[in-house]
Design a protein around this motif. Sequence first.
Motif, mmCIF file in Angstrom:
data_model
loop_
_atom_site.group_PDB
_atom_site.id
_atom_site.type_symbol
_atom_site.label_atom_id
_atom_site.label_comp_id
_atom_site.label_asym_id
_atom_site.label_seq_id
_atom_site.Cartn_x
_atom_site.Cartn_y
_atom_site.Cartn_z
ATOM 1 N N GLU A 164 0.836 -1.342 0.046
ATOM 2 C CA GLU A 164 -0.021 0.272 -0.051
ATOM 3 C C GLU A 164 1.027 1.076 -0.074
ATOM 4 O OE1 GLU A 164 -2.905 0.169 2.915
ATOM 5 O OE2 GLU A 164 -3.757 -1.813 2.512
ATOM 6 N N PRO B 243 -8.775 -2.590 -3.889
ATOM 7 C CA PRO B 243 -8.049 -2.013 -2.516
ATOM 8 C C PRO B 243 -6.774 -1.350 -2.859
ATOM 9 C CG PRO B 243 -8.415 -4.344 -2.540
ATOM 10 C CD PRO B 243 -8.940 -3.966 -3.988
ATOM 11 N N GLU C 265 -11.134 0.843 -0.660
ATOM 12 C CA GLU C 265 -10.729 0.649 0.563
ATOM 13 C C GLU C 265 -11.978 0.507 1.658
ATOM 14 O OE1 GLU C 265 -6.848 2.405 2.243
ATOM 15 O OE2 GLU C 265 -7.953 4.114 1.474
#
Length: 340
Positions: A40, A104, A331
């Motif tokens: 991320e 995501p 998310e």
Amino acid sequence: MELLFTLFLGQPLWLWLTFLSVVIVLLVLDLGLFNAGDEEIGVAKSLKLSAFYITLGLLFAGFIWWQISAEAAGLYLTAFVVEKSLAMDNVFVIAMIFGFFAIPRKYQHRALFWGILGVILLRGLMIGFGAALVQNYHWVLYIFAAFLVFTGFKMLFAGDDHDPDIANNPLLKFLRKRLNVTDQLHGHAFTVKLPDPKTGKIKRFATPLLMALIMVEIADVIFAVDSVPAVFAITSDPYIVFTSNIFAILGLRALYFALAAILHRFAYLKYALAILLIFIGSKVFITDLLDLGKFPASVSLGVTFLILGTGVVVSLWKTRGEPAHDTLPGEPGDAHPARH
């Protein structure tokens, strides 16, 4: 050796090869060093990467100054700033696409990385085609300029409710009818082999990540319809048009992870962009009417910074006190879950 100094689209071949080599090195570093694996990307890392890409873009202006001319460097900087600014709306649409497919954040970089390869190819084709048109039919520049003025006024007086309806996008509907598409993500895979629900035979299915990638590429083509004519209205040199486009896109892809959370703070920037498009288009006609030969690159760069700087200051002032979003589209906690 003489081949390297052969002119290609107005500049020596070695200049093109040098730029493409830099882009390839950056992409290799991006995938293999900066963002290895499904990591991320936080805001801090995003800002550091963005500063790195912006610095490279500015240094490349110095390279153009050294190898071509100071005027060419000024035109490159103007085109670079314009491209970076016009891509702001692209960030908004990409965020909506990722939110729609519930991608995501740890997989979003993978889609954007492979997306940039398609962008380089598509922008190259569009710029090459545009350069050929301008070289053989100079009046095409007036069409580009008129289109920019029209687009600018359209943006200036358009309402705020213009979010793209991704669910009813004709291309997305067409792809879903022609492709086998899974309802769930399968890690960072773009395709996966699964049993056909009807026949039980193993077939290859597209994942939502691949669908998001395709929609991002289509969004870039749509935005290129504005941005490519805008740069041609600044300069007809294909080298400056292409390099400014690609450097702006490379940097913006990194900045996406910071911008997507604070994009609402730039709500009034679209009006500055509209005025900028009107200015860029109008100066093509003004230059000819006043028989200026060429619009001064320094003046064009100064006006561009003034318009965009005003838009940023007004946006930040009007939206002061508004908190940044805690999550990016896709998310957990996002207000717009995916719809498959």
